[in-house]
Design a protein around this motif. Structure first.
Motif, PDB file in Angstrom:
ATOM      1  N   HIS A 192     -15.421   2.515  -2.341  1.00 25.34           N
ATOM      2  CA  HIS A 192     -13.751   3.019  -2.718  1.00 25.34           C
ATOM      3  C   HIS A 192     -13.399   4.116  -2.214  1.00 25.34           C
ATOM      4  O   HIS A 192     -12.811   5.063  -2.056  1.00 25.34           O
ATOM      5  CB  HIS A 192     -13.252   2.790  -3.833  1.00 25.34           C
ATOM      6  N   PHE A 210      -8.827   4.029  -3.443  1.00 24.11           N
ATOM      7  CA  PHE A 210      -9.346   4.135  -2.757  1.00 24.11           C
ATOM      8  C   PHE A 210      -9.447   5.764  -2.173  1.00 24.11           C
ATOM      9  O   PHE A 210      -8.025   6.669  -1.940  1.00 24.11           O
ATOM     10  CB  PHE A 210      -8.621   3.217  -1.792  1.00 24.11           C
ATOM     11  N   CYS A 241       0.949  -1.221   0.146  1.00 24.36           N
ATOM     12  CA  CYS A 241       0.416   0.261   0.407  1.00 24.36           C
ATOM     13  C   CYS A 241       1.612   0.947  -0.226  1.00 24.36           C
ATOM     14  O   CYS A 241       1.610   1.151   0.791  1.00 24.36           O
ATOM     15  CB  CYS A 241      -0.836  -0.012   1.332  1.00 24.36           C
ATOM     16  N   THR A 276     -10.309   8.426   1.004  1.00 22.55           N
ATOM     17  CA  THR A 276     -10.232   8.122   2.582  1.00 22.55           C
ATOM     18  C   THR A 276     -10.752   9.793   2.494  1.00 22.55           C
ATOM     19  O   THR A 276     -10.160  10.545   2.318  1.00 22.55           O
ATOM     20  CB  THR A 276      -9.828   7.738   3.629  1.00 22.55           C
ATOM     21  N   VAL A 280     -14.597   6.038   1.932  1.00 25.15           N
ATOM     22  CA  VAL A 280     -14.028   5.052   2.664  1.00 25.15           C
ATOM     23  C   VAL A 280     -14.088   6.339   4.409  1.00 25.15           C
ATOM     24  O   VAL A 280     -13.709   7.069   3.882  1.00 25.15           O
ATOM     25  CB  VAL A 280     -13.696   3.966   3.062  1.00 25.15           C
ATOM     26  N   ILE A 303      -3.822   4.926  -1.699  1.00 28.29           N
ATOM     27  CA  ILE A 303      -5.181   4.964  -0.729  1.00 28.29           C
ATOM     28  C   ILE A 303      -4.628   6.063  -0.590  1.00 28.29           C
ATOM     29  O   ILE A 303      -3.742   6.698  -0.030  1.00 28.29           O
ATOM     30  CB  ILE A 303      -4.886   4.429   0.650  1.00 28.29           C
ATOM     31  N   GLU A 317      -9.702   1.682   7.425  1.00 28.37           N
ATOM     32  CA  GLU A 317     -10.771   0.954   6.963  1.00 28.37           C
ATOM     33  C   GLU A 317     -10.690   0.862   5.573  1.00 28.37           C
ATOM     34  O   GLU A 317     -10.875  -0.285   5.263  1.00 28.37           O
ATOM     35  CB  GLU A 317     -12.152   1.685   6.803  1.00 28.37           C
ATOM     36  N   ALA A 318      -9.888   1.862   4.767  1.00 26.55           N
ATOM     37  CA  ALA A 318      -9.449   1.527   3.472  1.00 26.55           C
ATOM     38  C   ALA A 318      -8.600   0.407   3.334  1.00 26.55           C
ATOM     39  O   ALA A 318      -8.216  -0.264   2.599  1.00 26.55           O
ATOM     40  CB  ALA A 318      -8.942   2.657   3.083  1.00 26.55           C
ATOM     41  N   THR A 322      -8.244  -3.340   1.406  1.00 35.43           N
ATOM     42  CA  THR A 322      -7.343  -3.722   0.553  1.00 35.43           C
ATOM     43  C   THR A 322      -7.328  -5.493   0.846  1.00 35.43           C
ATOM     44  O   THR A 322      -7.094  -6.198  -0.348  1.00 35.43           O
ATOM     45  CB  THR A 322      -5.483  -3.423   0.576  1.00 35.43           C
ATOM     46  N   ASP A 372      -5.343  10.437   1.309  1.00 36.28           N
ATOM     47  CA  ASP A 372      -6.462  10.594   2.063  1.00 36.28           C
ATOM     48  C   ASP A 372      -6.660  12.239   1.326  1.00 36.28           C
ATOM     49  O   ASP A 372      -5.391  13.190   1.826  1.00 36.28           O
ATOM     50  CB  ASP A 372      -5.689  10.981   3.187  1.00 36.28           C
ATOM     51  N   ASN A 424      -2.073  -0.878  -4.370  1.00 37.24           N
ATOM     52  CA  ASN A 424      -3.549  -0.561  -3.560  1.00 37.24           C
ATOM     53  C   ASN A 424      -2.641   1.466  -2.936  1.00 37.24           C
ATOM     54  O   ASN A 424      -1.054   1.628  -2.437  1.00 37.24           O
ATOM     55  CB  ASN A 424      -3.714  -0.675  -2.477  1.00 37.24           C
TER      56      ASN A 424
END
Length: 658
Positions: free
Chosen positions: A627, A598, A517, A600, A629, A566, A634-635, A639, A568, A564
């Protein structure tokens, strides 16, 4: 709070609140806000009168001689034009200004810049050398254009403009102006003005040229002129230091009109002892060249177009510098709230721009010098009893009386005394520099020190124009660089917690990086200005785990860590079309490579930012609403549970890693 209860969707928040709380007379509310005169006049009491009148008389004794000095010695216009700045500008500011205790008037920096335009016009053959009437009109053009620029800025709500010029630029430029003024005034203080003109116009050269002239011709200086100037300078400086030391214990010393006493004493002695016959140059007859005490000249005539073109850049800088100094003074004084003060006038940068703009537009019509709020002058007003804008109105009336009836009293005033008064002001501009220099040395702000040095050197060795151009150019480049650089961060987890911190800010905290990630925080709005380099910065995070690494470095982060991504996006409080397009392209390329994306802490459904995500296809491309969240934790769980639809493909570069 405001949505469901409104009677109409088109009703503004202000109208809704006024209607809800039973406020009927909204026209009066707006009138007192935009024309503060109607807010403070009903509050005026006899208790204010004595303080305002004493403050106005004190300021007149200090600053009317200074206005003569600025006009004659710095702006190279007739002395009476300096007085015009105290006739019109304080009166208009008292009507429209939002800081009750601030007093506007001419300043050394603005006057010197007007003088540079006058000199440039003479050098370029656009006006005769000794045509005082034309020089006054050029000053009116500069003042009118500065007023127009700042007035338009106020109407378009550009009150943030005082933040465009950086502190190092202002300090370097103002210190350079102080140095230029000191060198300029040494020539008349030593009685070398006529010799300077005879030497091919030394007065039009740089400060270095003038210093070279002074050292080469010091033997030709006038003893009586140098003595009068030196003694005047020493008396004013001694009183200045005494006031600074004694005022905390004896506030009454602020009322001592030391400069006024020097002016009166020197004029009386020159008249009685006829020093003018011994070589001491005097001010002579002070009057309007047209015979009308307040001649009107519209500054934006087609006939003045050549001067308007000449003054365009300088007028803009005068407006910017003047507004900056006015902002500093207004913020220091506040709205005047307090015992016996004016209540209910909120300080507003945009209204200040309008008030200063109108004041200078009117001043320009009468060939006045540019006038803005000065911190020192306003502090004198406040410390000597001025509580309301009426002190500014009294100052205007006193100046009108002076122009109509007292001008003959200035006939025997020595020019050397005016020069020494200006030198004191220049000294105050320079003496603030060491504090800033030591501060930047202490914090190792070598970039700021370099900027100060470049601007100071350009102004001293070449001209004010080059110093202005370099300073404004570098300040704007700094603003552009700061606003266009995306500040994305790679996050790591604090061991044993579910908290994530910026890994680059906390390199020694042994943050955990989640296998497979890449967690990226975008802490700012995304606009056309800062998304141009976003793809490149993300690529550096993929390859190196930091945006600070040089792109020549081989890959050090394994591609397996980028399966992955993510984002923010809690800090993305704004998003425009260009930012949306770039973000959509980034998400699409990640999905084409088999990378799961994802988001967030994103915007709630139905908000304008979420609608941009939806309409641009970002929501659909990354895999739907699931996707988006609530938090990074949670993300991460998604994954681990989700199986990607695409096999991960490394398009980023080599396969090296750690």
């Amino acid at each position: 709070m405001f949505g469901p209860g409104r009677a109409s969707k088109k009703m503004s928040t202000t109208s809704y609140l006024a209607e809800r709380h039973g406020i009927k007379n909204t026209r009066t509310m707006y009138l007192t806000y935009y024309v503060p005169l109607f807010a403070w006049i009903p509050q005026y009491r006899w208790v204010h009168l004595q303080g305002d009148l004493v403050a106005a008389l004190t300021m007149a004794s200090f600053y009317l001689p200074m206005a003569l000095s600025y006009a004659s010695n710095l702006a190279h216009v007739p002395p009476i034009n300096g007085l015009y700045s105290f006739v019109f500008n304080p009166l208009i500011y008292a009507i429209l200004g939002s800081c009750p205790q601030m007093v506007v008037g001419p300043e050394a920096a603005g006057s010197l810049l007007v003088g540079s335009v006058v000199r440039s016009s003479v050098d370029n053959g656009k006006s005769p050398e000794y045509d005082d009437a034309m020089h006054a009109r050029i000053a009116g053009v500069v003042t009118g254009m500065a007023g127009a620029a700042i007035f338009i800025a106020g109407l378009t709500r550009l009150g943030f403009l005082d933040s465009v010029l950086s502190r190092p630029f202002l300090r370097g430029f103002i210190s350079a102006i102080g140095f230029v003024i000191v060198v300029d005034q040494l020539i008349p203080e030593l009685g070398l003005a006529e010799l300077a003109e005879a030497h091919g116009g030394v007065s039009h050269g740089s400060s270095v040229d003038k210093l070279r002239f002074l050292f080469g011709n010091i033997q030709h200086s006038s003893k009586i002129t140098a003595t009068v100037a030196g003694v005047s300078f020493l008396i004013i400086m001694v009183f200045r230091e005494m006031k600074k030391r004694l005022q905390p214990r004896y506030p009454g010393v602020a009322y001592i009109p030391d400069r006024f006493l020097v002016v009166v004493l020197s004029a009386v002695l020159t008249w009685q002892l006829r020093w003018d016959l011994s070589g001491l140059e005097i001010l002579g007859e002070v009057k309007s060249r047209t015979g009308n005490p307040f001649p009107f000249h519209w500054p934006f005539r087609v006939a003045y177009m050549k001067h308007i073109q000449e003054a365009m850049g300088t007028s803009f800088l005068i407006a910017l510098l003047g507004f900056f100094e006015s902002s500093v003074a207004a913020k220091s004084l506040g709205g005047g709230d307090g015992k016996d003060g004016i209540q209910g006038i909120a300080l507003s940068p945009n209204r200040e721009l309008v008030a200063l703009g109108v004041a200078n537009l009117v001043g320009g019509c009468f060939c006045a010098l540019p006038a803005f709020g000065g911190y020192g002058r306003s502090k004198v007003n406040a410390s000597t009893g001025g509580k309301t804008p009426m002190s500014s109105i009294f100052l205007s009336f006193i100046t009108i009386i002076c122009v109509l009836f007292l001008l003959p009293a200035f006939h025997y005033l020595p020019k050397a005394v005016l020069s020494s008064m200006i030198t004191v002001v220049a000294w105050s501009l320079i003496e603030e520099a060491p504090h800033d220099i030591l501060f930047f040395i202490k914090i190792r702000g070598y970039t700021e020190l370099g900027l100060m040095t470049i601007i100071f050197a350009a102004t001293i060795f070449y001209s004010l124009t080059l110093g202005i151009a370099i300073g404004v150019g570098l300040s704007l480049l700094s603003v552009i660089k700061h606003s266009t650089r995306p500040r994305i961060q790679i996050l790591g987890r604090i061991p044993g917690t579910n908290r994530f911190e910026n890994a680059e800010d906390n390199p020694e905290e042994n943050l955990e990086f989640i296998e497979g990630c890449l967690i990226v925080k975008i802490p700012e709005p995304l606009t056309f200005a800062n998304t141009g380099d976003l793809k490149n910065r993300l690529r550096r995070l993929e390859l190196y785990g930091t945006t600070s690494a040089h792109p020549a470095l081989p890959r050090v982060r394994s591609p397996e860590h980028n399966k992955n991504i993510i984002f923010d996006i809690h800090g993305v409080t704004g998003l425009d079309g260009s930012g949306t397009q770039v973000l959509q392209e980034i998400v699409r390329k990640y999905r084409d490579r088999g990378v799961r994306v994802f988001f967030t802490r994103g915007p709630a459904e139905g908000t304008p930012i979420y609608e941009l995500f939806r309409r641009s296809g970002i929501v659909e491309i990354c895999g739907g609403k699931d996707h988006f969240v609530a938090d990074v934790g949670e993300a991460l769980r998604l994954t681990e549970a989700e199986v990607g639809d695409y096999e991960y493909v490394n398009f980023a570069g080599d396969e090296g890693g750690r």
